[in-house]
Design a protein around this motif. Structure first.
Motif, PDB file in Angstrom:
ATOM      1  N   TRP A   1       1.619  -1.305   8.813  1.00 30.60           N
ATOM      2  CA  TRP A   1       1.526  -0.393   7.672  1.00 30.60           C
ATOM      3  C   TRP A   1       2.870  -0.267   6.957  1.00 30.60           C
ATOM      4  N   ILE A   2       3.958  -0.141   7.717  1.00 26.51           N
ATOM      5  CA  ILE A   2       5.290  -0.022   7.116  1.00 26.51           C
ATOM      6  C   ILE A   2       5.625  -1.274   6.315  1.00 26.51           C
TER       7      ILE A   2
ATOM      8  N   GLN B   1       4.703  -3.264  -1.053  1.00 23.27           N
ATOM      9  CA  GLN B   1       4.134  -2.701  -2.268  1.00 23.27           C
ATOM     10  C   GLN B   1       5.207  -2.011  -3.101  1.00 23.27           C
ATOM     11  N   THR B   2       6.105  -1.302  -2.428  1.00 24.19           N
ATOM     12  CA  THR B   2       7.182  -0.624  -3.144  1.00 24.19           C
ATOM     13  C   THR B   2       8.055  -1.625  -3.890  1.00 24.19           C
ATOM     14  N   LYS B   3       8.362  -2.724  -3.226  1.00 24.21           N
ATOM     15  CA  LYS B   3       9.163  -3.770  -3.863  1.00 24.21           C
ATOM     16  C   LYS B   3       8.431  -4.366  -5.057  1.00 24.21           C
ATOM     17  N   ALA B   4       7.125  -4.614  -4.904  1.00 21.40           N
ATOM     18  CA  ALA B   4       6.342  -5.181  -6.005  1.00 21.40           C
ATOM     19  C   ALA B   4       6.282  -4.221  -7.186  1.00 21.40           C
TER      20      ALA B   4
ATOM     21  N   LEU C   1       8.553  -1.958  -8.022  1.00 20.36           N
ATOM     22  CA  LEU C   1       9.861  -1.941  -8.672  1.00 20.36           C
ATOM     23  C   LEU C   1      10.069  -3.172  -9.541  1.00 20.36           C
ATOM     24  N   GLU C   2       9.455  -4.280  -9.132  1.00 21.46           N
ATOM     25  CA  GLU C   2       9.581  -5.516  -9.905  1.00 21.46           C
ATOM     26  C   GLU C   2       8.552  -5.595 -11.025  1.00 21.46           C
ATOM     27  N   GLY C   3       7.691  -4.572 -11.099  1.00 18.52           N
ATOM     28  CA  GLY C   3       6.711  -4.520 -12.175  1.00 18.52           C
ATOM     29  C   GLY C   3       5.550  -5.464 -12.028  1.00 18.52           C
ATOM     30  N   LYS C   4       5.247  -5.891 -10.795  1.00 20.90           N
ATOM     31  CA  LYS C   4       4.132  -6.819 -10.613  1.00 20.90           C
ATOM     32  C   LYS C   4       3.280  -6.454  -9.397  1.00 20.90           C
ATOM     33  N   PRO C   5       2.830  -5.197  -9.321  1.00 21.12           N
ATOM     34  CA  PRO C   5       1.942  -4.833  -8.221  1.00 21.12           C
ATOM     35  C   PRO C   5       0.570  -5.469  -8.391  1.00 21.12           C
ATOM     36  N   ALA C   6      -0.065  -5.806  -7.307  1.00 18.06           N
ATOM     37  CA  ALA C   6      -1.409  -6.382  -7.328  1.00 18.06           C
ATOM     38  C   ALA C   6      -2.306  -5.560  -6.416  1.00 18.06           C
ATOM     39  N   TRP C   7      -3.608  -5.792  -6.533  1.00 13.68           N
ATOM     40  CA  TRP C   7      -4.538  -4.977  -5.743  1.00 13.68           C
ATOM     41  C   TRP C   7      -4.280  -5.117  -4.256  1.00 13.68           C
ATOM     42  N   HIS C   8      -3.889  -6.319  -3.819  1.00 13.07           N
ATOM     43  CA  HIS C   8      -3.684  -6.518  -2.387  1.00 13.07           C
ATOM     44  C   HIS C   8      -2.370  -5.906  -1.915  1.00 13.07           C
ATOM     45  N   ASP C   9      -1.544  -5.405  -2.848  1.00 13.17           N
ATOM     46  CA  ASP C   9      -0.322  -4.705  -2.465  1.00 13.17           C
ATOM     47  C   ASP C   9      -0.553  -3.205  -2.309  1.00 13.17           C
ATOM     48  N   ARG C  10      -1.718  -2.711  -2.744  1.00 12.22           N
ATOM     49  CA  ARG C  10      -1.923  -1.271  -2.819  1.00 12.22           C
ATOM     50  C   ARG C  10      -2.607  -0.683  -1.586  1.00 12.22           C
TER      51      ARG C  10
ATOM     52  N   SER D   1      -1.638   0.012   1.291  1.00  9.21           N
ATOM     53  CA  SER D   1      -0.864   0.918   2.137  1.00  9.21           C
ATOM     54  C   SER D   1      -0.514   2.227   1.459  1.00  9.21           C
ATOM     55  N   LEU D   2      -0.979   2.434   0.231  1.00  7.58           N
ATOM     56  CA  LEU D   2      -0.575   3.625  -0.502  1.00  7.58           C
ATOM     57  C   LEU D   2      -1.571   4.766  -0.332  1.00  7.58           C
ATOM     58  N   GLY D   3      -1.061   5.952  -0.058  1.00  5.54           N
ATOM     59  CA  GLY D   3      -1.867   7.159  -0.069  1.00  5.54           C
ATOM     60  C   GLY D   3      -2.963   7.190   0.972  1.00  5.54           C
ATOM     61  N   LEU D   4      -3.763   8.241   0.903  1.00  7.74           N
ATOM     62  CA  LEU D   4      -4.835   8.437   1.868  1.00  7.74           C
ATOM     63  C   LEU D   4      -5.920   7.377   1.730  1.00  7.74           C
ATOM     64  N   VAL D   5      -6.172   6.933   0.508  1.00  4.96           N
ATOM     65  CA  VAL D   5      -7.194   5.904   0.303  1.00  4.96           C
ATOM     66  C   VAL D   5      -6.780   4.607   0.989  1.00  4.96           C
ATOM     67  N   GLY D   6      -5.526   4.222   0.811  1.00  9.45           N
ATOM     68  CA  GLY D   6      -5.039   3.008   1.447  1.00  9.45           C
ATOM     69  C   GLY D   6      -5.047   3.098   2.958  1.00  9.45           C
ATOM     70  N   ILE D   7      -4.608   4.235   3.481  1.00  4.41           N
ATOM     71  CA  ILE D   7      -4.615   4.424   4.933  1.00  4.41           C
ATOM     72  C   ILE D   7      -6.043   4.421   5.457  1.00  4.41           C
ATOM     73  N   GLY D   8      -6.949   5.057   4.705  1.00  4.92           N
ATOM     74  CA  GLY D   8      -8.351   5.076   5.117  1.00  4.92           C
ATOM     75  C   GLY D   8      -8.955   3.685   5.160  1.00  4.92           C
ATOM     76  N   PHE D   9      -8.625   2.863   4.165  1.00  4.75           N
ATOM     77  CA  PHE D   9      -9.120   1.487   4.152  1.00  4.75           C
ATOM     78  C   PHE D   9      -8.545   0.698   5.319  1.00  4.75           C
ATOM     79  N   PHE D  10      -7.257   0.865   5.561  1.00  6.07           N
ATOM     80  CA  PHE D  10      -6.575   0.174   6.657  1.00  6.07           C
ATOM     81  C   PHE D  10      -7.214   0.523   8.001  1.00  6.07           C
ATOM     82  N   VAL D  11      -7.312   1.812   8.284  1.00  6.24           N
ATOM     83  CA  VAL D  11      -7.870   2.260   9.562  1.00  6.24           C
ATOM     84  C   VAL D  11      -9.354   1.926   9.646  1.00  6.24           C
ATOM     85  N   GLY D  12     -10.079   2.168   8.557  1.00  7.24           N
ATOM     86  CA  GLY D  12     -11.518   1.933   8.570  1.00  7.24           C
ATOM     87  C   GLY D  12     -11.880   0.488   8.844  1.00  7.24           C
ATOM     88  N   LEU D  13     -11.150  -0.443   8.234  1.00  5.18           N
ATOM     89  CA  LEU D  13     -11.467  -1.853   8.429  1.00  5.18           C
ATOM     90  C   LEU D  13     -11.190  -2.299   9.859  1.00  5.18           C
TER      91      LEU D  13
END
Length: 359
Positions: free
Chosen positions: A254-255, A261-264, A266-275, A277-289
């Motif tokens: 997770w870290i 994602q934070t680096k992406a 800052l570089e202005g190029k975040p993608a869906w697969h970088d997101r 780990s963010l917030g409760l939704v990301g943690i929920g997806f991570f744990v749920g899967l």
């Protein structure tokens, strides 16, 4: 090392709670509830099995997906490894199982042991990444982390069978030479004492203390000796073994994703697969899967092979138990493929010099 300059991977509280504290929390639970742990010397109660084996142990295996197959950059850079590692593991597993089920589980047990030991070494190295120390100190730390893991395992081998095992009964090769056990125990204590003296000397000389590295090494000494040697109980061993390994690994994945994602961003190029780990939704997806995949795998194991926990996997009980040896030689390595692949890939995916964990 000043508290504000500690080499945390994410933050003081995230690292402490999820990476550094698990072995100490296990020890605290044993001290507070000794009767409960002593009641389960030979087996795990079903709720403990669900928490420790299903959710944490098997679950952490599937978290590797977020560092490999679900990460576009790694998938592109290591495509050959990611394709051939599971294929080779399955073929190798079938060949081993054809020689005998016991041989398959024995090789897998020692592969798992190697993986567990290397994780402790890896965390020690990560928390030492910013230190500028003499070579002898780094070598001593390396020696201590390997001694903390290998000496309790050696004691297990020379003393013979215990009330627990790694995977199945007699998956280790027992030497049955208990006369040397006191010497190994004394040496283990000596190494631990030398490490503490070294850290005391460093603190006196430099007025610095690397808190997370010390907690990793001290926690490893405590978890492996107490879990394997001092006590002889299935629940205690499994608690130390699984919680001290699985929870930190889940946190590490997770870290890594969060930093990436934070680096992406800052570089202005975040993608869906970088997101993810963010917030409760990301943690929920991570744990749920990882939980969903772990439940499916263990359901198939229980229905097709073990038949140990039908009350947990009611839906899967409609499947027939497989008893044909030829089919088992194909099925068992296939079901074990996620963990075999996890062991193999884990030896490669954290070595990148550009990893955000090393900043």
């Amino acid at each position: 090392m000043h508290p504000s300059k500690q080499p945390w991977l994410h933050s003081a509280w995230i690292d402490t709670v999820f990476i550094l504290s698990p072995p100490f929390l296990c020890l605290l639970a044993i001290v507070l509830f000794p009767d409960f742990f002593q009641q389960h010397v030979h087996n795990l109660p079903v709720p403990a099995w669900v928490l420790l084996i299903l959710l944490i142990d098997v679950g952490h295996v599937y978290s590797t997906l977020f560092r490999t197959y679900l990460e576009k950059e790694t998938l592109a850079q290591r495509r050959q490894l990611l394709v051939w590692a599971p294929f080779g593991a399955w073929v190798g597993g079938m060949l081993l199982y054809a020689l005998g089920g016991g041989i398959f589980w024995r090789v897998l047990a020692y592969l798992a042991v190697f993986h567990f030991i290397r994780q402790q070494y890896g965390f020690m190295r990560l928390y030492s990444r910013k230190e500028k120390r003499p070579a002898w100190e780094r070598h001593l730390d390396t020696f201590c982390i390997y001694a903390a893991t290998l000496l309790p395992l050696l004691l297990w081998h020379v003393e013979g069978e215990r009330n627990f095992n790694w995977f199945i009964d007699r998956d280790f090769v027992y030497l049955s030479f208990p006369a040397v056990a006191p010497f190994i125990t004394a040496f283990n204590g000596l190494v631990f004492g030398v490490y503490l003296l070294k850290e005391g000397w460093v603190l006196y000389q430099t007025r610095t203390l690397n808190v997370p590295r010390n907690l990793v090494i001290i926690g490893t000494f405590l978890a492996w000796y107490i879990g394997i040697v001092y006590y002889n109980g299935d629940l205690i061993f499994t608690s130390f073994n699984v919680i001290s390994h699985g929870i930190p690994y889940l946190a590490l994945v997770w870290i890594y994703g969060h930093k990436r994602q934070t680096k992406a961003s800052l570089e202005g190029k975040p993608a869906w697969h970088d997101r993810w780990s963010l917030g409760l939704v990301g943690i929920g997806f991570f744990v749920g899967l990882v939980v969903a995949l772990a439940y499916i795998e263990e359901g198939l194991w229980d229905a097709l092979v073990w038949r140990d926990h039908p009350q947990v996997f009611t839906f899967f009980q409609m499947l027939p138990q497989v008893e044909d040896k030829l089919l088992l030689s194909i099925l068992v390595p296939l079901l074990a493929l996620p963990q075999m692949t996890h062991y193999i890939l884990d030896g490669f995916i954290w070595k990148s010099s550009g990893s955000p964990l090393k900043t």
